[in-house]
Write a protein that holds these residues in place. Structure first.
Motif, PDB file in Angstrom:
ATOM      1  N   ASP A 437       0.811  -1.221   0.000  1.00 33.32           N
ATOM      2  CA  ASP A 437       0.000   0.000   0.000  1.00 33.32           C
ATOM      3  C   ASP A 437       0.845   1.271   0.000  1.00 33.32           C
ATOM      4  N   TRP A 438       2.103   1.179  -0.437  1.00 38.22           N
ATOM      5  CA  TRP A 438       2.985   2.346  -0.436  1.00 38.22           C
ATOM      6  C   TRP A 438       2.979   3.106  -1.766  1.00 38.22           C
ATOM      7  N   GLY A 439       2.152   2.725  -2.687  1.00 39.65           N
ATOM      8  CA  GLY A 439       2.058   3.453  -3.953  1.00 39.65           C
ATOM      9  C   GLY A 439       3.200   3.158  -4.915  1.00 39.65           C
ATOM     10  N   ILE A 440       3.840   1.990  -4.768  1.00 41.13           N
ATOM     11  CA  ILE A 440       4.922   1.591  -5.662  1.00 41.13           C
ATOM     12  C   ILE A 440       4.326   0.808  -6.827  1.00 41.13           C
ATOM     13  N   GLU A 441       4.434   1.348  -8.039  1.00 42.34           N
ATOM     14  CA  GLU A 441       3.840   0.712  -9.202  1.00 42.34           C
ATOM     15  C   GLU A 441       4.764  -0.319  -9.855  1.00 42.34           C
ATOM     16  N   MET A 442       6.079  -0.134  -9.700  1.00 37.94           N
ATOM     17  CA  MET A 442       7.024  -1.074 -10.305  1.00 37.94           C
ATOM     18  C   MET A 442       8.325  -1.058  -9.519  1.00 37.94           C
ATOM     19  N   ARG A 443       8.895  -2.251  -9.309  1.00 34.72           N
ATOM     20  CA  ARG A 443      10.199  -2.387  -8.665  1.00 34.72           C
ATOM     21  C   ARG A 443      11.174  -2.984  -9.667  1.00 34.72           C
ATOM     22  N   CYS A 444      12.177  -2.196 -10.032  1.00 36.71           N
ATOM     23  CA  CYS A 444      13.222  -2.677 -10.946  1.00 36.71           C
ATOM     24  C   CYS A 444      14.463  -2.957 -10.105  1.00 36.71           C
ATOM     25  N   LEU A 445      14.780  -4.217  -9.943  1.00 33.71           N
ATOM     26  CA  LEU A 445      15.805  -4.628  -8.994  1.00 33.71           C
ATOM     27  C   LEU A 445      17.029  -5.187  -9.704  1.00 33.71           C
ATOM     28  N   CYS A 446      18.199  -4.679  -9.319  1.00 31.28           N
ATOM     29  CA  CYS A 446      19.457  -5.291  -9.728  1.00 31.28           C
ATOM     30  C   CYS A 446      20.369  -5.337  -8.511  1.00 31.28           C
ATOM     31  N   SER A 447      21.465  -6.070  -8.617  1.00 31.59           N
ATOM     32  CA  SER A 447      22.278  -6.280  -7.422  1.00 31.59           C
ATOM     33  C   SER A 447      23.714  -6.626  -7.784  1.00 31.59           C
ATOM     34  N   HIS A 448      24.664  -6.111  -6.975  1.00 31.44           N
ATOM     35  CA  HIS A 448      26.003  -6.686  -6.919  1.00 31.44           C
ATOM     36  C   HIS A 448      25.814  -7.929  -6.037  1.00 31.44           C
ATOM     37  N   PHE A 449      25.393  -9.001  -6.661  1.00 34.97           N
ATOM     38  CA  PHE A 449      24.782 -10.116  -5.952  1.00 34.97           C
ATOM     39  C   PHE A 449      25.757 -10.827  -5.018  1.00 34.97           C
ATOM     40  N   GLY A 450      27.030 -10.886  -5.404  1.00 41.67           N
ATOM     41  CA  GLY A 450      28.003 -11.532  -4.538  1.00 41.67           C
ATOM     42  C   GLY A 450      28.111 -10.859  -3.182  1.00 41.67           C
ATOM     43  N   CYS A 451      27.936  -9.539  -3.160  1.00 44.11           N
ATOM     44  CA  CYS A 451      28.037  -8.772  -1.906  1.00 44.11           C
ATOM     45  C   CYS A 451      26.678  -8.516  -1.262  1.00 44.11           C
ATOM     46  N   ASN A 452      25.593  -8.973  -1.899  1.00 43.07           N
ATOM     47  CA  ASN A 452      24.229  -8.734  -1.432  1.00 43.07           C
ATOM     48  C   ASN A 452      23.916  -7.247  -1.307  1.00 43.07           C
ATOM     49  N   VAL A 453      24.480  -6.461  -2.229  1.00 40.32           N
ATOM     50  CA  VAL A 453      24.179  -5.036  -2.312  1.00 40.32           C
ATOM     51  C   VAL A 453      23.180  -4.843  -3.447  1.00 40.32           C
ATOM     52  N   PHE A 454      22.057  -4.198  -3.138  1.00 42.72           N
ATOM     53  CA  PHE A 454      20.973  -4.052  -4.105  1.00 42.72           C
ATOM     54  C   PHE A 454      20.823  -2.598  -4.536  1.00 42.72           C
ATOM     55  N   HIS A 455      20.583  -2.424  -5.828  1.00 42.63           N
ATOM     56  CA  HIS A 455      20.207  -1.124  -6.383  1.00 42.63           C
ATOM     57  C   HIS A 455      18.781  -1.282  -6.889  1.00 42.63           C
ATOM     58  N   GLU A 456      17.883  -0.510  -6.304  1.00 45.18           N
ATOM     59  CA  GLU A 456      16.475  -0.668  -6.641  1.00 45.18           C
ATOM     60  C   GLU A 456      15.932   0.637  -7.197  1.00 45.18           C
ATOM     61  N   SER A 457      15.333   0.541  -8.373  1.00 40.82           N
ATOM     62  CA  SER A 457      14.688   1.683  -9.009  1.00 40.82           C
ATOM     63  C   SER A 457      13.183   1.485  -8.889  1.00 40.82           C
ATOM     64  N   LEU A 458      12.534   2.421  -8.234  1.00 41.62           N
ATOM     65  CA  LEU A 458      11.105   2.306  -7.978  1.00 41.62           C
ATOM     66  C   LEU A 458      10.348   3.318  -8.822  1.00 41.62           C
ATOM     67  N   VAL A 459       9.275   2.873  -9.446  1.00 44.55           N
ATOM     68  CA  VAL A 459       8.359   3.775 -10.137  1.00 44.55           C
ATOM     69  C   VAL A 459       7.173   3.991  -9.209  1.00 44.55           C
ATOM     70  N   LEU A 460       6.955   5.255  -8.810  1.00 43.61           N
ATOM     71  CA  LEU A 460       5.936   5.585  -7.817  1.00 43.61           C
ATOM     72  C   LEU A 460       4.721   6.239  -8.475  1.00 43.61           C
ATOM     73  N   ARG A 461       3.568   6.072  -7.854  1.00 39.70           N
ATOM     74  CA  ARG A 461       2.407   6.850  -8.267  1.00 39.70           C
ATOM     75  C   ARG A 461       2.716   8.331  -8.114  1.00 39.70           C
ATOM     76  N   ASN A 462       2.145   9.144  -8.962  1.00 37.21           N
ATOM     77  CA  ASN A 462       2.472  10.574  -8.944  1.00 37.21           C
ATOM     78  C   ASN A 462       1.973  11.286  -7.693  1.00 37.21           C
ATOM     79  N   ASP A 463       1.055  10.676  -6.955  1.00 37.70           N
ATOM     80  CA  ASP A 463       0.570  11.328  -5.728  1.00 37.70           C
ATOM     81  C   ASP A 463       1.403  10.948  -4.502  1.00 37.70           C
TER      82      ASP A 463
END
Length: 527
Positions: A437-463
């Motif tokens: 219910d946080w208004g997140i329409e899309m989660r685009c997830l990538c990671s430096h997986f060996g180190c468990n470091v995540f870079h997450e790009s979120l597409v949010l509702r405009n409100d």
């Protein structure tokens, strides 16, 4: 570069002596001092504060201090503060050595010192975050004196101080290094650390380890640093592995990539399906430009885009990405046809670069991978080995397009995007679930997986209030055992934890250096 503010002067010293004299003049004039490198930061950590500071600000841009001096045969290298990561890579190639860090922003040639100051990480599993205990830096004492701290571990000729010695040096031999200096010039025992499946986080920006220059975020002025270098691989091979579920991807990480500290892949990256689609829908133009112009020739276009978007004209800040979005379908797909199909058939993707250094590492990793894949149910995972250097470069360019493509897609579709980077404990083996219910329409997830470091790009509702959402997500990640940020620094975007703030207050008690970083006070003495 994030952030906006006004400085009364931007000073660009050309020698260490000039940098020291500029710093002393700024302290004497009671100004706020903003150390600055290549201006590639994503969290506003090297930009004058826009308001709230009780003194005028002076930017000390260190970019002209670009000297790079390999020590002896090149197992270690000394870098002045403005030396760039790409420049360092190029300087080490004739010695068959590799730099201490490789970042996604390498085409902008970010400075070596900024990597130390912000604790940047990068894609290299076996190297760890940018780190050194061998440095030359300045800090401001409670009494307003500039204190020069020298932990480089270099010997100077009798009667000569370190700064004139380095300013005049054109080379450094092995005999210039003090054999008594046992300080680390890279993260100690990082391969053992990253392969131990415990509840600790592998790397993050508020880690307090090491000399005060590490993750100082501008609270000291770094002049020069010494770094370990790494051998260049004799052979490398890229393999793309697609998995039906995240559990399979995590199994491959544990049983293949992190099976042994002495047989690590050079890179081990993760892409979720939404991120794969985003790179395809928003990154084709960028990838084609890099192919045509070369990675390092892209910086001019990138800087032009930033200046264009800053013009005081309505809608100019989104025009370039709108054009990129509508041009994108005209360009061909960026990956080989078989890989594009594989990317659409599976939801979780791994990119592994296996390398050979003379100890049979590549064949060991290949055998492990084949064994684990053979034990999986049919169709659970599929691998693709790049046939040549061209295909390998396409794979890495596709991964490189991750963050630019999310902005292009968000602007192109008229929505707002939010980029966060965080580290989860090494034994955290699932995708962090954010409330629905946080208004997140899309989660685009990538990671430096060996180190468990995540870079997450979120597409949010405009409100949705993006700034409030960033704070909410930070609190949620930390309550789940993670750390945020992981490698971009706190800058002015994130509040630093109390122990990090205490460290900064200790090394800069008057709050002269980069006031307001980590959302601390901008006032004298942290008033």
């Amino acid at each position: 570069m994030v952030g906006k503010g006004r400085a009364i002067a931007v000073v660009k010293p050309g020698t260490l002596d000039e940098a020291l004299r500029v710093l002393k003049a700024c302290v004497a004039a009671d100004t706020a001092i903003i150390p600055q490198g290549a201006k590639t930061g994503l969290t506003g950590g090297s930009v004058p504060r826009g308001s709230g500071c009780d003194r005028p600000s002076v930017v000390i841009n260190m970019r002209r201090l670009e000297k790079i001096l390999p020590i002896g045969a090149g197992q270690q290298v000394l870098c002045f503060a403005g030396a760039g990561i790409f420049s360092l890579q190029e300087a080490l190639k004739p010695l068959k050595r590799d730099s201490h860090s490789v970042l996604g922003s390498i085409f902008l040639n970010p400075s070596v010192a900024a990597g130390i100051a912000f604790g940047s990480g990068g894609t290299q599993v076996h190297k760890g975050p940018a780190y050194t205990d061998r440095a030359l830096f300045c800090r401001i004492t409670e009494g307003g004196e500039v204190e020069l701290v020298n932990t480089l571990g270099l010997k100077t000729p009798t009667g000569q101080e370190i700064i004139p010695f380095l300013d005049g040096a054109t080379e450094l031999s092995a005999s210039d290094a003090d054999p008594a200096c046992q300080r680390a010039a890279s993260w100690p025992n990082y391969p053992e650390h990253v392969t131990s499946c415990d509840g600790k986080v592998s790397r993050y920006c508020s880690d307090l380890a090491g000399e005060d220059c590490n993750r100082s975020e501008g609270k000291v002025l770094i002049l020069a640093t010494i770094h370990d270098t790494f051998p260049l691989p004799r052979e490398n091979k890229f393999v793309w592995i697609s998995c039906k579920d995240f559990a399979t991807a995590n199994l491959l990480k544990r049983k293949v990539a992190l099976s042994s500290p002495d047989c690590l892949p050079k890179q081990f990256e993760y892409l979720g399906r939404a991120q794969f689609d985003c790179c395809d829908r928003g990154g084709r133009v960028l990838i084609k430009l890099i192919e045509l112009l070369g990675m390092m020739n892209l910086s001019g276009l990138w800087n032009f885009k930033l200046k264009f978007e800053a013009l005081p004209i309505p809608f100019v800040n989104v025009l370039a990405d709108k054009v990129l979005w509508y041009l994108n379908p005209v360009f061909p797909e960026s990956l080989p046809k078989q890989l594009m199909q594989q990317g659409r058939d599976y939801n979780h993707h791994l990119i592994m670069e296996m390398t050979e250094f003379g100890g049979g590492e590549l064949k060991r990793l290949e055998a492990l991978l084949e064994s684990v894949l053979a034990d999986l149910p049919e169709g659970q995972a599929k691998s693709y080995v790049c046939k040549d250097a061209f295909e390998s470069s396409r794979v890495m360019l596709f991964r490189f397009a991750v963050q630019p493509s999310i902005r292009t897609m968000a602007v192109g579709t008229g929505r707002q995007g939010l980029i966060i980077d965080y580290a989860m404990p090494k034994n955290f083996d699932r995708i962090l679930e954010l409330p629905e219910d946080w208004g997140i329409e899309m989660r685009c997830l990538c990671s430096h997986f060996g180190c468990n470091v995540f870079h997450e790009s979120l597409v949010l509702r405009n409100d949705v209030d993006a700034e409030a959402m960033k704070k909410k997500i930070k609190k949620f990640i930390e309550s789940s055992g993670g750390k945020l940020p992981a490698e971009h620094g706190h800058g002015t975007e994130y509040a630093a934890p109390e122990d990090t703030q205490q460290r900064w207050r200790r090394i800069d008690p008057r709050n002269c250096m980069n006031p307001g970083v980590g959302q601390t006070s901008c006032l004298r003495h942290y008033g």
